[in-house]
Design an enzyme around this catalytic site. Structure first.
Site, PDB file in Angstrom:
ATOM      1  N   ASP A  64     -42.960  -8.025  24.304  1.00 36.03           N
ATOM      2  CA  ASP A  64     -42.426  -8.250  25.641  1.00 36.03           C
ATOM      3  C   ASP A  64     -41.868  -6.948  26.198  1.00 36.03           C
ATOM      4  O   ASP A  64     -41.153  -6.209  25.515  1.00 36.03           O
ATOM      5  CB  ASP A  64     -41.321  -9.311  25.574  1.00 36.03           C
ATOM      6  N   CYS A 103     -48.366 -14.556  30.375  1.00 35.86           N
ATOM      7  CA  CYS A 103     -47.449 -14.098  29.320  1.00 35.86           C
ATOM      8  C   CYS A 103     -46.232 -14.997  29.477  1.00 35.86           C
ATOM      9  O   CYS A 103     -46.383 -16.207  29.557  1.00 35.86           O
ATOM     10  CB  CYS A 103     -47.163 -12.605  29.432  1.00 35.86           C
ATOM     11  N   SER A 104     -45.032 -14.453  29.535  1.00 33.13           N
ATOM     12  CA  SER A 104     -43.876 -15.312  29.766  1.00 33.13           C
ATOM     13  C   SER A 104     -43.650 -15.527  31.255  1.00 33.13           C
ATOM     14  O   SER A 104     -43.537 -16.653  31.727  1.00 33.13           O
ATOM     15  CB  SER A 104     -42.619 -14.720  29.120  1.00 33.13           C
ATOM     16  N   ALA A 105     -43.589 -14.429  32.004  1.00 32.11           N
ATOM     17  CA  ALA A 105     -43.404 -14.539  33.450  1.00 32.11           C
ATOM     18  C   ALA A 105     -44.717 -14.481  34.217  1.00 32.11           C
ATOM     19  O   ALA A 105     -44.779 -14.850  35.382  1.00 32.11           O
ATOM     20  CB  ALA A 105     -42.478 -13.425  33.947  1.00 32.11           C
ATOM     21  N   GLY A 106     -45.780 -13.979  33.572  1.00 30.86           N
ATOM     22  CA  GLY A 106     -47.070 -13.893  34.239  1.00 30.86           C
ATOM     23  C   GLY A 106     -47.191 -12.716  35.173  1.00 30.86           C
ATOM     24  O   GLY A 106     -47.928 -12.786  36.173  1.00 30.86           O
ATOM     25  N   ILE A 107     -46.492 -11.612  34.863  1.00 30.84           N
ATOM     26  CA  ILE A 107     -46.578 -10.441  35.730  1.00 30.84           C
ATOM     27  C   ILE A 107     -46.704  -9.127  34.957  1.00 30.84           C
ATOM     28  O   ILE A 107     -47.404  -8.219  35.387  1.00 30.84           O
ATOM     29  CB  ILE A 107     -45.371 -10.348  36.699  1.00 30.84           C
ATOM     30  N   GLY A 108     -46.031  -8.986  33.804  1.00 33.79           N
ATOM     31  CA  GLY A 108     -46.006  -7.708  33.088  1.00 33.79           C
ATOM     32  C   GLY A 108     -47.256  -7.476  32.273  1.00 33.79           C
ATOM     33  O   GLY A 108     -48.158  -6.719  32.652  1.00 33.79           O
ATOM     34  N   ARG A 109     -47.345  -8.125  31.126  1.00 29.58           N
ATOM     35  CA  ARG A 109     -48.529  -8.004  30.284  1.00 29.58           C
ATOM     36  C   ARG A 109     -49.767  -8.551  30.990  1.00 29.58           C
ATOM     37  O   ARG A 109     -50.867  -7.997  30.870  1.00 29.58           O
ATOM     38  CB  ARG A 109     -48.284  -8.725  28.953  1.00 29.58           C
ATOM     39  N   SER A 110     -49.589  -9.636  31.741  1.00 24.52           N
ATOM     40  CA  SER A 110     -50.713 -10.213  32.475  1.00 24.52           C
ATOM     41  C   SER A 110     -51.242  -9.234  33.521  1.00 24.52           C
ATOM     42  O   SER A 110     -52.453  -9.061  33.682  1.00 24.52           O
ATOM     43  CB  SER A 110     -50.281 -11.520  33.150  1.00 24.52           C
ATOM     44  N   GLN A 162     -44.462  -4.377  34.665  1.00 27.80           N
ATOM     45  CA  GLN A 162     -43.003  -4.403  34.726  1.00 27.80           C
ATOM     46  C   GLN A 162     -42.321  -3.103  34.345  1.00 27.80           C
ATOM     47  O   GLN A 162     -41.140  -2.955  34.613  1.00 27.80           O
ATOM     48  CB  GLN A 162     -42.471  -5.513  33.799  1.00 27.80           C
TER      49      GLN A 162
END
Length: 493
Positions: free
Chosen positions: A196, A230-237, A276
């Protein structure tokens, strides 16, 4: 000039840009420049703020734009925290969404069914750093759980099989529509070694993962868009989608056609906050460079033999294996209240302790990305009036979208009249509050000066990074982009 020659020259161009930014340690500045551009967006998130939808958001400041949100066609509601990302020139579409909550897992599978998606790409673990980041929304296939039922949306999910790799697991799941009795197999690609707020240790395994996803047909135009989360759907995604899109454009048009910064900003117009951290942006560049070297086949073609890790070469870094792979990159300070609050908003808001998902309130904010020491702003949005600082960013995220702000502390950004104290305790409290206001004001003034200084430094760096370098005739730069005329490539730096 052949397409391969163009590709080879283009790679040198991107590597030159990468090395220039890397040598100056300018990734935080470039990243903040992108955030500042996106702060001018005026897209609304009205559906996400409706009372009946608030508890369907994992984080209260990562919300889907109204104009690109996925609309469910049946079930108890039409809302899900998901956006359709379209990059038409790359012939790519992705659905980016948050990691499902327990009360949205059925909505998630209904979206997969209705959008005719062939695959789900999961880039996080269920638990990371002792915090629940996603609900266990699929059956594990052990002796007790082979099927999960979601009667609220009329969908069943059945485990079929799985294949283990060193960095990811590929599962086959079967979705059944209880209304029509129709069934469909869905691929579930689960990347398990991406921390993360961090990046994979090198592009090699990531590109192998991308290769498998591509070869499965999950990204083809004849099926629905893949669901990426991912968790929020913005960083890794966002990192995954940016790398894949850029490699498609490079393969079709040569690397000279790709401006990574502009493509990221274009994608951010569909979902807020994609990528992110500066390190995720840096990794995206490195993965694009490494992936481009594997062309010109129709897929990013990495076989099982050992491949030189270009990321380590151009970065001049080593990547020792972490004892705990979920450890985030060592960027100060620790993650705190919110992803998208600016540094000025952080000065005027109360910190919120991160809790496990099981005990969090429905409107828990996303843990803030690690702050960067070179955050800048070309026009500080601060107006001082007497001793009150009006900070418009306090109620906006980095993309300029107003988000719920239910936890404003007393005495901050308020025009209410305070009644005279009626007891010594109240007097002391008022004095303490006034002292805190003065300290905040002083800190904000210092912050304004720091931002102004860093804005000037950014302008100097920008001139250095993107200054013209004449090669032959007919070459020019337009808005930081690269134009090649008469077969000559234009190189930055």
């Amino acid at each position: 000039m052949t397409s391969q020659e163009t590709l080879d020259q283009g790679i040198s161009n991107v590597e030159t840009e990468y090395l220039e930014i890397n040598s100056k340690g300018a990734w935080p500045i470039l990243y903040q420049h992108i955030r500042n551009e996106c702060s001018n967006f005026t897209y609304t998130c009205n559906e996400s703020k409706k009372p009946q939808n608030k508890n369907l958001n994992r984080y209260r400041d990562v919300l889907p734009y109204d104009h690109s949100r996925i609309v469910l066609r049946r079930g108890p509601c039409d809302y899900i925290n998901a956006n359709l990302i379209r990059v038409d020139r790359a012939h790519r579409q992705y659905i980016l969404t948050q990691g499902p909550l327990e009360n949205t897992a059925g909505h998630f599978w209904l979206m997969v069914w209705e959008q005719n998606s062939k695959a789900v790409l999961m880039l996080n673990k269920i638990i990371e750093k002792n915090h629940v980041k996603c609900y266990q929304y699929w059956p594990l296939g052990d002796s007790t759980i082979n099927t999960m039922m979601f009667p609220d949306v009329g969908i069943n999910v059945t485990y079929i099989s799985k294949t283990e790799s060193s960095d990811y697991t590929t599962r086959i799941l079967k979705l059944t529509d209880l209304e029509t009795k129709e069934s469909r197999e869905i691929l579930h690609f689960h990347y398990t070694t991406w921390p993360d707020f961090g990046v994979p240790q090198s592009p090699t395994a990531f590109l192998r993962f991308l290769t498998d996803v591509r070869q499965s047909g999950a990204l083809d135009q004849n099926v629905g868009p893949p669901v990426v989360h991912c968790s929020a759907g913005i960083g890794r995604s966002g990192t995954f989608c940016l790398v894949d899109t850029c490699l498609v454009l490079i393969e079709e048009n040569g690397l000279n056609s790709v401006n990574v910064r502009e493509i990221l900003i274009e994608m951010r117009r569909h979902r807020m906050g994609l990528i992110q951290t500066p390190d995720q942006l840096r990794f995206s560049y490195a993965a694009i460079i490494e992936g481009a070297k594997q062309l010109p086949s129709n897929n990013v073609n990495i076989n099982n033999e050992v491949v030189t890790n270009h990321y380590d070469v151009v970065s001049n870094i080593s990547n020792p294996s972490n004892e705990e792979e979920d450890e985030p990159p060592p960027l100060p300070p620790p993650r705190g209240e919110s992803l998208t609050r600016s540094m000025m908003a952080d000065l005027t808001s109360n910190p919120i302790t991160r809790n496990d998902e099981l005990s969090r309130p429905p409107d828990k904010p996303l843990p803030r990305e690690p702050s960067v020491s070179t955050e800048i702003s070309s026009s500080p949005q601060i107006i001082a009036n007497s001793t009150v600082i009006t900070n418009n960013l306090h109620e906006q995220n980095s993309d300029g979208v107003v988000v719920p702000n239910d936890n404003t502390s007393d005495g901050e950004n308020s025009s209410k009249t305070i009644s005279p104290p009626s007891s010594p305790d109240t007097k002391n409290e008022v004095r303490h509050r006034n002292k805190e206001k003065k300290e905040r004001l002083a800190a904000q003034v210092r912050e304004m000066k720091r931002r102004q200084k860093e804005s000037e430094e950014w302008q100097k760096l920008k001139r250095s990074l993107f200054k013209p370098l004449t090669i032959g005739i007919g070459a020019a730069i337009v808005g930081g982009g690269i134009i090649a005329i008469c077969g000559y490539l234009y190189m930055r730096g």
